[in-house]
Structure formats: structure tokens, C-alpha cells
Design a protein around this motif. Structure first.
Motif, short mmCIF file in Angstrom:
data_model
loop_
_atom_site.label_atom_id
_atom_site.label_comp_id
_atom_site.label_asym_id
_atom_site.label_seq_id
_atom_site.Cartn_x
_atom_site.Cartn_y
_atom_site.Cartn_z
N SER A 124 0.81 -1.21 0.00
CA SER A 124 0.00 0.00 0.00
C SER A 124 0.85 1.26 0.00
O SER A 124 2.06 1.23 0.25
CB SER A 124 -0.92 0.01 1.23
OG SER A 124 -0.17 -0.01 2.43
N GLU A 126 0.18 5.76 0.98
CA GLU A 126 -0.76 6.73 1.56
C GLU A 126 -0.25 8.14 1.32
O GLU A 126 0.97 8.41 1.39
CB GLU A 126 -0.91 6.47 3.06
CG GLU A 126 -2.00 7.30 3.74
CD GLU A 126 -1.46 8.63 4.25
OE1 GLU A 126 -2.26 9.57 4.41
OE2 GLU A 126 -0.24 8.72 4.50
N THR A 131 -5.54 6.35 0.74
CA THR A 131 -4.76 5.11 0.71
C THR A 131 -5.10 4.32 -0.54
O THR A 131 -6.27 4.19 -0.92
CB THR A 131 -5.07 4.26 1.95
OG1 THR A 131 -4.78 5.02 3.13
CG2 THR A 131 -4.22 2.99 1.96
N LEU A 224 0.18 8.83 -5.07
CA LEU A 224 0.17 7.49 -4.49
C LEU A 224 1.11 6.61 -5.29
O LEU A 224 0.96 6.45 -6.50
CB LEU A 224 -1.26 6.91 -4.53
CG LEU A 224 -2.33 7.72 -3.76
CD1 LEU A 224 -3.71 7.20 -4.09
CD2 LEU A 224 -2.07 7.66 -2.27
#
Length: 233
Positions: A124, A126, A131, A224
Motif C-alpha cells: 500500500s 498513503e 490510501t 500514491l
């Protein structure tokens, strides 16, 4: 002698005529008597006619008229009977429905099954409360399918154009990709959204990892970058 013969012939003819007439009269009387057998003289007395008429009327059946009250009572009784029958049927149906509900076991709420993640996932990134995470990777129908989850915990909503999504391999080469199900707008403090990023398998012969890069549109205030997503076959 000639005169005597004439007289004798005349007498014979007369005798024959009388005999024929007598026979005809007898036959006519006999035929008339036979034809009139069973025929009686009509009774001319008025009392006899009245009695005979009354007797015939009683034998043929008398016509009786119902009272209006009796008719109304009969109709009301029939209506009440139908209403009671309908209520009874309705009550029976309700009882059967209640019984079936009692007999039917209560359905238990389905348990929430947590997704079993693959080793190395999720991957992931953020930025500004937003996110983006890759939950899994699998090959299907000639494509690599990346399951992507996006969520916005920030104060402002964010918009994306996925034509600006950059996908690169572990050698820095740009890969063509398409998206499905990912939201154009992420509302502030909203729910999580899930979609798919598809990459043709033909581009991944010697690739072990890929990276995703996405920025908001048009402000480009956040970026992101999900790196090193494992895609080994």
C-alpha cells in the motif's frame, strides 16, 4: 202364367231390397255404438264444474308466494354464511403461515469471512489521508489481475483520472494497463472502494515485480506510489 212370373220377380226384388236395408241399418248402428263408447254426456251443473276445477287445480300443484321478510332473511343468512366461510379460510391461512414460520428455523446471519491474503500482500501507499493498496495478484485469461483497494480518510473529496495511472516493471519499463471498478471520486471519510488493474501477461515474461503510481486530478496535490508488488508466476 206370364203375369204370375212378373209378380214373383217383383216380390223377390222387394224382399232383397228389404233385406239389404235391414243389414245396412244394423251395420250402421253397430259402427255408431262402437264409435261412441266411452263418451259421456257433459255435466251441466255449475257446482260440479267448480268442484272438478278445484280438484284439477289441487292436483296440478298450487303456486305459493314467499313473504318479503322471509326472502330478506334467507339472503342475509347466505351472505353471513359466505362471510364466515371467508373469515374462516383467512384464519386458517394465517394459522398455517404462523405455523410454517415457527417450524422454519431462523436464519443465522452470515459470518463475515476475512479475505485470506497472499504472502507479501497487501502492498500500500498513503498520501494526504488517501490510501491505495494492492490486495492480491493473480493470472486469468491472459492478464495479470491486481485487486486494488482505495479509501479516503481525509477532509476533502479527491478525483482521479485512471488514464494517468502509471504502471512500471522492476526494470523501469512502462506497461500498458486498464482499470475496472475503481472510483472516479473518493468522498471524504467515505467507505473503501475495490477495483481491478489488468496487465497483459505477454508483457510480464521476465517481470517479478511491478509498481503503480497515481495522482489526483486536476490539483495533483497528492501522489500514491505502490512499489514492488510481487507478480511471480
Amino acid at each position: 202364367m206370364k203375369i204370375n212370373s212378373t209378380v214373383l220377380l217383383t216380390l223377390i226384388l222387394l224382399f232383397l231390397m228389404l233385406g239389404a236395408g235391414s243389414v245396412s241399418a244394423f251395420l250402421g248402428f253397430d259402427l255408431g255404438s262402437s264409435a261412441l263408447k266411452g263418451v259421456t254426456t257433459p255435466d251441466g251443473r255449475p257446482t260440479s264444474k267448480f268442484a272438478a276445477t278445484k280438484t284439477n287445480s289441487s292436483q296440478s300443484g298450487s303456486v305459493t308466494f314467499l313473504k318479503e321478510e322471509d326472502i330478506l332473511k334467507t339472503v342475509k343468512a347466505r351472505i353471513d354464511g359466505k362471510s364466515k366461510a371467508a373469515k374462516s379460510d383467512k384464519q386458517n391461512e394465517d394459522d398455517e403461515e404462523i405455523t410454517s414460520k415457527k417450524q422454519k428455523p431462523e436464519e443465522k446471519p452470515k459470518e463475515v469471512v476475512e479475505e485470506k491474503l497472499q504472502p507479501g500482500f497487501p502492498v500500500s501507499a498513503e498520501s494526504e489521508g488517501v490510501t491505495m493498496a494492492v490486495q492480491s495478484a493473480r493470472y486469468s485469461g491472459g492478464d495479470l489481475l491486481l485487486k486494488v483497494k482505495m479509501e479516503n480518510k481525509g477532509k476533502d473529496s479527491v478525483r482521479f483520472l485512471y488514464s494517468f495511472l502509471d504502471v512500471t516493471d522492476d526494470k523501469g519499463r512502462t506497461l500498458s494497463a486498464s482499470t475496472e471498478g475503481l472510483p472516479t471520486d473518493l468522498p471524504a471519510n467515505g467507505p473503501a472502494f475495490t477495483g481491478t488493474v489488468s496487465i497483459p501477461t505477454a508483457l510480464l515474461d521476465d517481470v517479478k515485480k511491478v509498481s503503480l503510481s497515481l495522482t489526483d486530478y486536476p490539483d495533483q496535490k497528492l501522489k500514491l506510489e505502490v512499489t514492488n508488488v510481487p507478480v511471480d508466476k
